[in-house]
Design an enzyme around this catalytic site. Structure first.
Site, short mmCIF file in Angstrom:
data_model
loop_
_atom_site.label_atom_id
_atom_site.label_comp_id
_atom_site.label_asym_id
_atom_site.label_seq_id
_atom_site.Cartn_x
_atom_site.Cartn_y
_atom_site.Cartn_z
N HIS A 1 38.92 39.74 36.25
CA HIS A 1 39.78 39.10 37.24
C HIS A 1 39.35 39.53 38.65
O HIS A 1 39.12 38.70 39.54
CB HIS A 1 41.24 39.48 36.98
N GLU A 2 39.26 40.84 38.84
CA GLU A 2 38.87 41.35 40.15
C GLU A 2 37.42 41.00 40.48
O GLU A 2 37.07 40.77 41.64
CB GLU A 2 39.07 42.87 40.20
N HIS B 1 37.26 37.65 42.12
CA HIS B 1 37.50 37.72 43.57
C HIS B 1 36.24 38.20 44.30
O HIS B 1 35.85 37.65 45.33
CB HIS B 1 38.64 38.69 43.88
#
Length: 410
Positions: free
Chosen positions: A22-23, A26
């Site tokens: 998820h990170e 980004h």
């Protein structure tokens, strides 16, 4: 016990990998657009290790309950150094900032799709048709035979075992699994419900015409009339022969090519279910509180990461790997959708602010006015704090319930 622990560890590891990716979503998109990423860390708390590659510091921390990607200037209020200012995130176009902020959720969706695709070609995907199985439309095909016995209490009704000496009229009459019943005593049977009604009204030797392969076979079944507790809690005497319907398989298997559309269709249904559960979430909170103090736990109610890990452990212990992976995919979809809710401090809240600025400036332009300044996040801090407290409270409740009164596999 060892298998259970292994399942819990594997599920927790799967969640950690999901958070890390998820990170990473980004980070990768931010770097792709030229934004400066200062740090990419997995976990919180004291640092275990870190290293620097180029302008970004990578590392891991001791508490594996999340992670973060530190992008310079996510908002205009964030402090940036002079060399970071030209590459501050808030300076980039709205669509680019939206892509970066939604990349975490998109990563969860991709992970869920990958897990479901792998399930489709291995264990198979759950058959969605069983969720809304209509016996009025189900063909009158015999799936299996059993005994016929009286049942005048709920306990007897729930008992699916055959007591010694129980009648087996279907077996005695020659009915076999796979037979499609065409008529009973000359009356056509067009559905399973219709077949049941005809059997329940029959008495004694009864003529059954069935399709067996390429042949039509005529059988005579001696239908006994037995006492049975009905849905209205009244006992009535009905005809019974001991047959069960042929229902669609619980799991559908696909080859590599067929699995692609099947995965997307199944994912669409999961998104719909996730949306329904999010809407129903507030009304389920009292049930969590009740469960903590000894009330019955709703098996379809919310669970925390702790509860999901426990269920994953039980699934592995019982050899139900399909449940393990299905739960992992479901959790990824839920996190992805939840994270896009237009509430701060979620990514969806930041996206909502970005598009508010865009629409506001467009409307100002129509009136001949200059663009407004960036949204002052300090004015939203009180609302953000309330949402954080509420979210933390609900998390604490679900974790507590998952410890003292966990949901278990049946």
């Amino acid at each position: 016990m060892l298998a259970n622990i292994l399942g819990v560890v594997l599920f927790a590891l799967g969640i950690c990998i999901s958070v890390a990716l998820h990170e990473a979503g980004h980070m990768v998109t931010a770097k792709m657009f030229g934004m400066k990423v200062r740090r990419y860390f997995i976990g919180f708390g004291p640092t275990i290790f870190s290293f620097r590659r180029g302008e970004t510091e990578y590392g891991a921390k001791w508490i594996p309950l999340g992670g973060f990607c530190d992008i310079a200037g996510m908002t205009a209020l964030d402090e940036v150094t002079p060399d970071e200012a030209p590459r501050a995130m808030w300076r980039f176009k709205t669509w680019k900032r939206t892509v970066v902020m939604s990349a975490g959720s998109i990563t969860h969706f991709i992970l869920g799709l990958v897990v479901l695709y792998l399930m489709a070609i291995t264990f198979g995907l759950p058959n969605l048709a069983l969720n809304n199985l209509d016996y009025n439309k189900l063909d009158p095909v015999v799936g299996g035979t059993s005994c016929a016995h009286a049942a005048t209490t709920l306990q007897q009704l729930d008992d699916v075992s055959c007591p010694p000496g129980a009648l087996r009229p279907a077996d005695a009459g020659g009915l076999k699994a796979g037979d499609k019943v065409l008529s009973v005593n000359g009356q056509p049977a067009t559905s399973w419900t219709g077949l049941q009604q005809k059997i329940q009204s029959a008495n004694g030797p009864t003529k059954f015409v069935v399709q067996r392969g390429d042949q039509q076979v005529t059988l005579t079944v001696d239908v006994p009339r037995l006492a049975r507790l009905g849905a209205d809690n009244k006992v009535s005497t009905i005809g019974m022969i001991g047959v069960t319907p042929q229902v669609p398989p619980a799991m559908l298997h696909y080859n590599g090519l067929e699995a692609v559309p099947a995965t997307f269709v199944f994912t669409g249904d999961m998104f719909a279910q996730t949306a329904v559960r999010l809407v129903q979430f507030p009304e389920r909170v009292p049930g969590i509180v009740s469960a903590i103090f000894g009330g019955e736990r709703d098996p379809n109610g919310p669970v925390s990461v702790v509860g999901a890990s426990r269920i994953g452990g039980e699934a592995v212990e019982q050899g139900l790997w399909q449940i393990f992976f299905f739960l992992l995919a479901s959790l990824n979809f839920f996190i992805g959708v939840f994270n896009l809710l237009p509430l701060l401090p979620l990514d969806g809240g930041h996206i909502a602010v970005v598009w508010y600025e865009k629409v506001r400036d467009w409307l100002r332009g129509l009136r001949g006015k200059a663009a407004g300044g960036p949204v002052d996040y300090t004015k939203l801090s009180a609302i953000t704090m309330v949402l954080v407290v509420i979210g933390g409270g609900i998390t604490l409740l679900t974790v507590t319930a998952d410890i003292v009164n966990p949901i278990r596999l049946q």
